[in-house]
Structure formats: structure tokens, C-alpha cells
Write an enzyme that holds these catalytic residues in place. Structure first.
Site, PDB file in Angstrom:
ATOM      1  N   ILE A  93       0.899  -1.203   0.076  1.00 15.40           N
ATOM      2  CA  ILE A  93      -0.028   0.000  -0.059  1.00 15.40           C
ATOM      3  C   ILE A  93       0.879   1.167  -0.176  1.00 15.40           C
ATOM      4  O   ILE A  93       1.913   1.275   0.825  1.00 15.40           O
ATOM      5  CB  ILE A  93      -0.888  -0.050   1.188  1.00 15.40           C
ATOM      6  CG1 ILE A  93      -2.027  -1.159   1.071  1.00 15.40           C
ATOM      7  CG2 ILE A  93      -1.737   1.376   1.651  1.00 15.40           C
ATOM      8  CD1 ILE A  93      -2.813  -1.275   2.400  1.00 15.40           C
TER       9      ILE A  93
ATOM     10  N   GLY B 122       9.976  -4.917   2.057  1.00 15.89           N
ATOM     11  CA  GLY B 122      10.183  -4.479   3.241  1.00 15.89           C
ATOM     12  C   GLY B 122       9.438  -3.280   3.868  1.00 15.89           C
ATOM     13  O   GLY B 122       9.159  -2.498   2.906  1.00 15.89           O
TER      14      GLY B 122
ATOM     15  N   ASP C 154      -2.191 -11.211  -0.861  1.00 16.12           N
ATOM     16  CA  ASP C 154      -3.711 -11.100  -1.379  1.00 16.12           C
ATOM     17  C   ASP C 154      -3.920 -11.212  -2.625  1.00 16.12           C
ATOM     18  O   ASP C 154      -4.826 -11.909  -3.077  1.00 16.12           O
ATOM     19  CB  ASP C 154      -4.294  -9.769  -0.654  1.00 16.12           C
ATOM     20  CG  ASP C 154      -4.368  -9.696   0.879  1.00 16.12           C
ATOM     21  OD1 ASP C 154      -4.926 -10.467   1.356  1.00 16.12           O
ATOM     22  OD2 ASP C 154      -3.321  -9.043   1.075  1.00 16.12           O
TER      23      ASP C 154
ATOM     24  N   GLU D 197       0.807  -8.602   7.547  1.00 11.74           N
ATOM     25  CA  GLU D 197      -0.236  -7.703   8.608  1.00 11.74           C
ATOM     26  C   GLU D 197       0.021  -7.573  10.060  1.00 11.74           C
ATOM     27  O   GLU D 197      -0.412  -6.605  10.660  1.00 11.74           O
ATOM     28  CB  GLU D 197      -1.679  -8.014   8.210  1.00 11.74           C
ATOM     29  CG  GLU D 197      -1.973  -7.538   6.820  1.00 11.74           C
ATOM     30  CD  GLU D 197      -1.637  -8.323   5.651  1.00 11.74           C
ATOM     31  OE1 GLU D 197      -2.091  -8.028   4.314  1.00 11.74           O
ATOM     32  OE2 GLU D 197      -0.673  -9.200   5.906  1.00 11.74           O
TER      33      GLU D 197
ATOM     34  N   ASP E 213      -7.098  -8.441   5.751  1.00 13.18           N
ATOM     35  CA  ASP E 213      -8.351  -8.467   5.292  1.00 13.18           C
ATOM     36  C   ASP E 213      -8.917  -8.493   3.920  1.00 13.18           C
ATOM     37  O   ASP E 213     -10.159  -8.214   3.661  1.00 13.18           O
ATOM     38  CB  ASP E 213      -8.951  -7.334   6.019  1.00 13.18           C
ATOM     39  CG  ASP E 213      -8.280  -5.925   5.790  1.00 13.18           C
ATOM     40  OD1 ASP E 213      -7.593  -6.059   4.923  1.00 13.18           O
ATOM     41  OD2 ASP E 213      -8.635  -5.278   6.281  1.00 13.18           O
TER      42      ASP E 213
END
Length: 336
Positions: free
Chosen positions: A117, A173, A185, A205, A213
Site C-alpha cells: 500500500i 520491506g 492477497d 499484516e 483482510d
């Protein structure tokens, strides 16, 4: 071949000929592709696929019936920004409806598959959710997580087989600008996973205080089939290197470097795309259904599926090609 076997062969061939020459609205030419063969397609320079113009992705038509979806933010190590989460859904919904596409390869541009992200772009959504009380904040997060989940579920829902070609970090990392999350995911929503020798994988996570999630905890146990190993990876966030990923079943093949990896993934996609799209897409849909249902339920669903799909001309074309010892890539299957 015995006289009886020879007679049987001729009867089957006669039946196939009658079926293929019966009146139909479909184009049933069995002649080899003359103007644009698979080999010619593989040599052609990749071009941007029509209708696929994105900020975070690059989609190219690299071979006949094959699309290459590339995470395309190499300067940010393919960190997943707002545009990515939105564009993946748009991209794969279009691919699902594209009658020319029969297989997809997904990879990352630059030195790694993805670093996760993009914190700079996504921080306000993650750490400052909207809402004036607990109920409203929770409702907002519920909707937000649903959108994130769909970003990868759309890959699984796409009836075209999707091959992940992973090099470098599949997460990576910790860095100041990216949160090393949902690479696993993404790849667990794909149908086939190849990787380079330098690839590694992390379910990261727990190291930042949450449970994964958007798909890993639901799909990884069914891929690996070893609950103890899944638990170890998810509880510790340790790295899984390429050899262990192969031995555990997370990936099916390892290649020495990114270039060889991508060539192999595209070759596999070309092989898949040479076969009947009715057969391939029906196979994917039924494999996914059977994964999540009992054997009896899967068999019942298969009956309902094939009572119509067995009537396709693709069966006749494929059988005749086998009898005449022709390669399937010389057969023209109608679009789907």
C-alpha cells in the site's frame, strides 16, 4: 489397426464431418490461421490494449488472445495507490467481457512485483476514517474494506485464467512511503503463480497491528493445503523464499530471473489461449465452485453446466484436430 477399429474410426470421422457441415450461424473454418498465427503474434511488438488507459497499470496485447497487465509504478516499487485499487476493478471487469481475450499475465514493472500500500496516498483512508461516532466510522470502514476486497476478488471472478509472474518482493520491506501489505492477497486470487528465484513472500499484516483482510487468510489455506504452515506465516510475518514457495505449492515453477519468468508466463498464456475458450473458462468456473463446495455439489453443478456446454462446436473441432494430429493453435475457435 484392426478392421473393426478402422471402421469405428471412419464412423466417428463421418459423424464429425456431418456435425461440422450442419447449418449454423457460427464461423466453423478449420483452416490454419494464415494472416496472423500464434508465432507471428508472439513476435509482434506489444501494443496498448484498446480501452485500457490507466494511471497505475499498463495493459498490453502481447500475443493473440493474451493480455499483459503490469503494475506500472516502478519508481514507487509498484506501491498500491488509490488509482490502483480503483483501476484493477475496472480493468478486470473489462477483461472478463472481452471476447478476444482468453488468458492474462499479471506482473510488476521494475525491480519488484509490489511493495504494498502507498502510505502517502492512502494514509487518510486507513488512519483517519470518516464518521462522527463508532457506528458510523465502522460502517465507513466496512464499505472501504469491501472495495479493497473487490480489487482482488475481481481477478478470481474473471473467467479468463490469470497467471501471476512474481519477481523480487511480493510485498517487500517496510519503508516510509509504503505499507508492506497486500501482495500475497493479489497473487492468491490468481489461477497460476510463477516466480523468479529472487522472489519472496510475506503475510505482513500482524507486524503493523491487524489481521489480513483482503483475501490471504481465506485463499492461502486452500492453495497451500497446510494449515500449520499458513498459521506460521500469518502469525510471524516471516519471509517465504522462492524454493519454499515452490515446495509448499504457492507457486508451480521457479525461473532464474525476471526476463525468463515473463517469457515462460506468456508462453503458458499462449498455450492456454490456443484451446477452446468454452472449455477453458468453463474449467475455471467449475474449479472455483468445487473448491468451495462438496464433491456432490460440484458434480451436480458440473452436470448443469455441461448439459448446455457440451453442445458447442468446439468439442467437434477439438476432437477432429486430435484425430488428424493437428495442433490446436491451427484451429479457429469462435470468440466468447
Amino acid at each position: 489397426m484392426t478392421a473393426a477399429a478402422m471402421a469405428s474410426f471412419h464412423r466417428v470421422r463421418s459423424l464429425l464431418t456431418r456435425r461440422l457441415t450442419a447449418p449454423t450461424n457460427l464461423s466453423l473454418s478449420l483452416h490454419p490461421m494464415s494472416s496472423f498465427t500464434q508465432e507471428e503474434a508472439s513476435k509482434a511488438a506489444p501494443s496498448e490494449a484498446p480501452g485500457h488507459n490507466y494511471e497505475s497499470l499498463q495493459v498490453t496485447a502481447v500475443q493473440k488472445h493474451v493480455l499483459h497487465v503490469q503494475l506500472n509504478r516502478p519508481e514507487k516499487r509498484n506501491a498500491m495507490n488509490r488509482a490502483f485499487w480503483r483501476e484493477m476493478v475496472v480493468c478486470f471487469n473489462k477483461i472478463a467481457q472481452d471476447p478476444d481475450c482468453r488468458a492474462v499475465v499479471i506482473s510488476g514493472a521494475g525491480k519488484m512485483f509490489t511493495s504494498g500500500i502507498d502510505l502517502v496516498d492512502m494514509a487518510s483512508d486507513i488512519f483517519q476514517p470518516q464518521g462522527e461516532d463508532v457506528a458510523r466510522i465502522s460502517w465507513h470502514l466496512h464499505n472501504l474494506i469491501s472495495k479493497y476486497q473487490e480489487t482482488f476478488s475481481v481477478i478470481e471472478k474473471c473467467p479468463k485464467p490469470v497467471i501471476a509472474a512474481i519477481h523480487g518482493g511480493c510485498i517487500g520491506g517496510v519503508s516510509p512511503s509504503s505499507l508492506n501489505l497486500p501482495g500475497v492477497d493479489l497473487i492468491t486470487a490468481c489461477d497460476i503463480r510463477y516466480c523468479a528465484q529472487d522472489a519472496f513472500f510475506q503475510v505482513k499484516e500482524v507486524d503493523i497491528g491487524l489481521a489480513a483482510d483482503v483475501g490471504t487468510l481465506q485463499r492461502l489455506p486452500k492453495i497451500i493445503g497446510n494449515q500449520s504452515l499458513v498459521n506460521e506465516l500469518a502469525f510471524t510475518a516471516r519471509k517465504m523464499m522462492a524454493d519454499e514457495a515452490l515446495n509448499s505449492g504457492l507457486v508451480s515453477r521457479i525461473f532464474p530471473d525476471q526476463e525468463v519468468l515473463l517469457e515462460a508466463a506468456l508462453a503458458l498464456a499462449a498455450e492456454i489461449s490456443s484451446k477452446s475458450p468454452v472449455a477453458v473458462q468453463g474449467t475455471k468456473i467449475n474449479l472455483l465452485y468445487s473448491r468451495d463446495h462438496s464433491v456432490a455439489e460440484g458434480l451436480n453443478y458440473m452436470k448443469s453446466w455441461n448439459m448446455s456446454m457440451l453442445q458447442t462446436k468446439d468439442v467437434i473441432k477439438s476432437v477432429q484436430a486430435a484425430m488428424e494430429k493437428k495442433e490446436l493453435k491451427t484451429i479457429t475457435f469462435s470468440k466468447l
